[in-house]
Design a protein around this motif. Structure first.
Motif, PDB file in Angstrom:
ATOM      1  N   GLU A  75       0.841  -1.218   0.000  1.00  0.00           N
ATOM      2  CA  GLU A  75       0.000   0.000   0.000  1.00  0.00           C
ATOM      3  C   GLU A  75       0.864   1.252   0.000  1.00  0.00           C
ATOM      4  N   SER A 125       0.927   3.987  -2.989  1.00  0.00           N
ATOM      5  CA  SER A 125       0.515   5.368  -2.710  1.00  0.00           C
ATOM      6  C   SER A 125       1.486   6.398  -3.273  1.00  0.00           C
ATOM      7  N   ASP A 139       0.030   8.208  -6.109  1.00  0.00           N
ATOM      8  CA  ASP A 139      -1.386   8.536  -5.956  1.00  0.00           C
ATOM      9  C   ASP A 139      -1.530   9.741  -5.027  1.00  0.00           C
ATOM     10  N   ASN A 145      -4.067  11.264  -4.335  1.00  0.00           N
ATOM     11  CA  ASN A 145      -5.332  11.232  -3.579  1.00  0.00           C
ATOM     12  C   ASN A 145      -5.439   9.991  -2.697  1.00  0.00           C
ATOM     13  N   CYS A 146      -4.290   9.428  -2.329  1.00  0.00           N
ATOM     14  CA  CYS A 146      -4.353   8.201  -1.527  1.00  0.00           C
ATOM     15  C   CYS A 146      -4.998   8.492  -0.169  1.00  0.00           C
ATOM     16  N   ASP A 147      -5.542   7.434   0.412  1.00  0.00           N
ATOM     17  CA  ASP A 147      -6.257   7.562   1.679  1.00  0.00           C
ATOM     18  C   ASP A 147      -5.247   7.571   2.833  1.00  0.00           C
ATOM     19  N   VAL A 148      -4.881   8.761   3.264  1.00  0.00           N
ATOM     20  CA  VAL A 148      -3.831   8.914   4.288  1.00  0.00           C
ATOM     21  C   VAL A 148      -4.240   8.224   5.589  1.00  0.00           C
ATOM     22  N   ASP A 149      -5.491   8.379   5.989  1.00  0.00           N
ATOM     23  CA  ASP A 149      -5.935   7.795   7.265  1.00  0.00           C
ATOM     24  C   ASP A 149      -5.830   6.274   7.244  1.00  0.00           C
ATOM     25  N   ARG A 150      -6.222   5.700   6.098  1.00  0.00           N
ATOM     26  CA  ARG A 150      -6.194   4.231   6.012  1.00  0.00           C
ATOM     27  C   ARG A 150      -4.746   3.725   6.054  1.00  0.00           C
ATOM     28  N   ASP A 201      -0.823   8.344  13.913  1.00  0.00           N
ATOM     29  CA  ASP A 201      -1.697   9.457  13.509  1.00  0.00           C
ATOM     30  C   ASP A 201      -1.091  10.802  13.912  1.00  0.00           C
TER      31      ASP A 201
END
Lengths: 279, 61
Positions: free
Chosen positions: A25, A29, A32, A34-39, A73
Motif C-alpha cells: 500500500e 501510494s 497517488d 489522492n491516496c487515503d492517508v488515514d487508512r 496518527d
C-alpha cells in the motif's frame, strides 16, 4: 568462478515471500496524490515493527519536537504524511529484504549507502520538480540486486568481492565480467516480482545504464548514487564512483552549484535518518 | 599585541565556526583514483568540481 545465469536469479527471486500488505500500500501510494492517508496510517499503526521505528525516529532529537509523539496518527499530523511514509517504507522494505541473507555483504554499510542515496535522490527530485517520494524509494531500492546476488549465488558473489578487479573498476563492470549478471538486472527481477510500479523497475534496472535512454527516475538515481559515492558518505574500502552518462546533469538541468547544495542537504538529512539503520 | 588567531592556532572553541571540510588523506588519495574513472565523461568532471565546491563550503548548522 562459475558464471551466473539470470534464470538462476529469477528462480531465487520467485521463491521470495510476498510483501506485507502495508508495504504494498505504501508503494502504491507513491504515485497517488489522492491516496487515503488515514487508512495507510492505520495500517502502519497495526504493524508493530514499522510503527515502532516510525515513532522512534519521530521522537528523535533530529526533529526537535516539543512534545513526544505517541501514535502514528500524531506523527502524520506533526511531521506530515510524506515524512511518515518515507520512514515506514524504509522500515518495511528493510524488513522484507531480510528474506535475502546476503552474508558476504556488510548490511549496515549496504543500508547506509541505500539510505544516503534515497535522501540524495529525494533532494535532487525536489530541485528538479520530480516526485520526491518516488525518487526516495527508487534510491532506497537501487542496489537491492546486490542482496539478491549475494544471497542466491553466495560463493560466486563472495569470490567476486575478493577479486582484484573489484578493487580496480566500478562494481557493475566486475559483476558483468565475472558473473555475467549485474546487480541492476538482479534488482529489477525483484521489484518486478513484487509488482512495483514501472518507474521503480526502470530506476533499479537502468541506474548504471550508459547505452539505454534513462527514465527521469533512473537519471535521478544514477546521479544520487554517484554523488553519495563521491562524497564518501559511507566510507568503504573500494567504492568506485560509477561511470555516468555524459549528459546526465543536462538531462536533470543541474549545475555544479546545485549539486554542491544537494551534497549539503544530503549530509544534513542523513544525520537525522541514522536511526532508521539498525534494530 | 598578540597576532590574530588563525584556523591552525585557534584554541578549541565550541562556538567557533567549523572549518571547511577537507577529505582525509586516504580519502583524497582514493578520490583521485575514483575520479580517473568518473572523469572519463564530462558528467564525471562536473561532479568533481561540485565536490570541490562542497568541500569548500561551511557545513549547514
Amino acid at each position: 568462478m562459475i558464471p551466473v545465469d539470470l534464470n538462476q536469479i529469477a528462480t531465487a527471486v520467485r521463491a521470495l515471500p510476498a510483501l506485507p500488505r502495508v508495504v504494498m500500500e505504501l508503494i502504491e501510494s507513491l504515485r497517488d496524490e489522492n491516496c487515503d492517508v488515514d487508512r495507510i496510517a492505520s495500517q502502519i499503526a497495526r504493524d508493530p515493527g514499522i510503527s515502532a521505528k516510525t515513532l522512534r525516529l519521530a521522537n528523535s532529537s533530529f526533529f526537535g519536537l516539543q512534545r513526544s509523539v505517541a501514535s502514528v496518527d500524531q506523527a502524520v499530523t506533526v511531521l506530515g504524511f510524506s515524512a511518515v511514509r518515507n520512514i515506514a517504507t524504509t522500515a518495511g522494505l528493510m524488513r522484507s529484504a531480510e528474506a535475502l541473507p546476503a552474508r558476504a555483504l556488510d548490511l549496515n554499510e549496504f543500508w547506509r549507502h541505500s539510505l544516503a542515496t534515497a535522501l540524495c535522490a529525494r533532494e535532487l527530485a525536489s530541485s528538479t520538480l520530480h516526485n520526491t517520494a518516488l525518487a526516495y524509494t527508487c534510491g532506497l531500492l537501487h542496489d537491492l540486486g546486490k542482496l539478491v546476488l549475494a544471497s542466491s549465488v553466495p560463493e560466486s558473489y563472495g569470490a567476486m568481492l575478493q577479486s582484484p578487479r573489484y578493487r580496480a573498476e566500478p562494481t557493475i563492470q566486475t559483476e558483468r565480467s565475472l558473473l555475467g549478471v549485474d546487480h541492476a538486472q538482479a534488482g529489477r527481477e525483484v521489484v518486478s516480482h513484487w509488482q512495483f510500479p514501472t518507474d521503480i523497475q526502470h530506476a533499479v534496472g537502468l541506474h548504471h545504464s550508459c547505452d539505454t535512454p534513462l527514465t527521469p527516475m533512473a537519471a535521478l538515481v544514477m546521479a544520487a548514487d554517484a554523488i553519495v559515492q563521491a562524497m564518501d558518505v559511507v566510507p568503504t574500502v573500494w567504492a568506485a564512483v560509477p561511470i555516468l552518462v555524459p549528459d546526465l546533469w543536462e538531462q536533470l538541468g543541474l549545475g555544479e552549484e546545485q549539486i554542491a547544495q544537494t551534497m549539503q542537504r544530503t549530509v544534513h538529512a542523513l544525520a537525522g535518518a541514522q536511526l532508521l539503520i539498525g534494530h | 599585541m598578540n597576532p590574530p588567531n588563525t584556523p591552525e592556532t585557534s584554541p578549541a572553541d565550541p562556538a567557533a565556526p567549523t572549518p571547511p571540510r577537507k577529505p582525509a588523506p586516504e580519502v583524497a588519495a582514493r578520490n583521485s583514483f575514483l575520479f580517473r574513472l568518473s572523469a572519463q565523461t564530462s558528467a564525471g568532471a562536473v561532479l568533481l568540481r561540485a565536490l570541490e565546491r562542497f568541500q569548500q563550503q561551511e557545513p549547514q548548522p
